[in-house]
Design an enzyme around this catalytic site. Sequence first.
Site, PDB file in Angstrom:
ATOM      1  CB  SER A 119      33.038  42.807  41.861  1.00 60.43           C
ATOM      2  OG  SER A 119      31.779  42.524  41.278  1.00 60.43           O
ATOM      3  CE1 TYR A 120      36.489  34.899  40.781  1.00 56.32           C
ATOM      4  CE2 TYR A 120      34.352  34.329  41.706  1.00 56.32           C
ATOM      5  CZ  TYR A 120      35.551  33.947  41.124  1.00 56.32           C
ATOM      6  OH  TYR A 120      35.803  32.626  40.891  1.00 56.32           O
ATOM      7  N   PRO A 121      33.329  38.098  38.652  1.00 56.03           N
ATOM      8  CG  PRO A 121      34.003  37.549  36.476  1.00 56.03           C
ATOM      9  CD  PRO A 121      34.525  38.010  37.825  1.00 56.03           C
TER      10      PRO A 121
END
Length: 180
Positions: free
Chosen positions: A3-5
């Site tokens: 997922s978006y880090p």
Amino acid sequence: YVSYPRTESSAYPPNFDIKAILSAQTRHPVWGAYASGLMRDGYAQPKGGIDVGDHPPITPVRAASEEEIGGGDVWRMYDYIVRHFLGSISPDAVYRKTKATLTAGGEMFYAHGLAAVSSGFTAIMPWKASQSAPLPVLTKGEELSLSEVELYAGRTSPPDYLSEAELIGLMEKHGIGTDA
């Protein structure tokens, strides 16, 4: 694959579909059997953390092999993220701690033991496991023979300097500073 880090969230929102993420890992050749066991036996809701509302914590979004990712540091990071996710929804590790109070020559000594009862999350995150060092079974009042005595002399030393990550972690823990 993840997922978006860019998030400071360390807790999943209440509507996060943990089951779908877990299900995606059940066919993985490395940890698929572990993920399947969690699906079959039940998984725990992650504990603690903070949901800042922007994005959920970094999470694997699909299963990938080392070859598919390209190996090296990228694989090691992905492996860590998946294992951390699986560990966060795993049962607690359970240890039995024991303590024995011994007397010799008028002085009191203490021995501590630790034995794993259930590996829990450490089965998928072995680097988090405590080393078992159980004490033998003792009964109150039992007399033991003293086989060796050693005396060590030394000096204490100051702690190492804090790393940047340790400093930031302590500042967050104590609510010092602002987000950058």
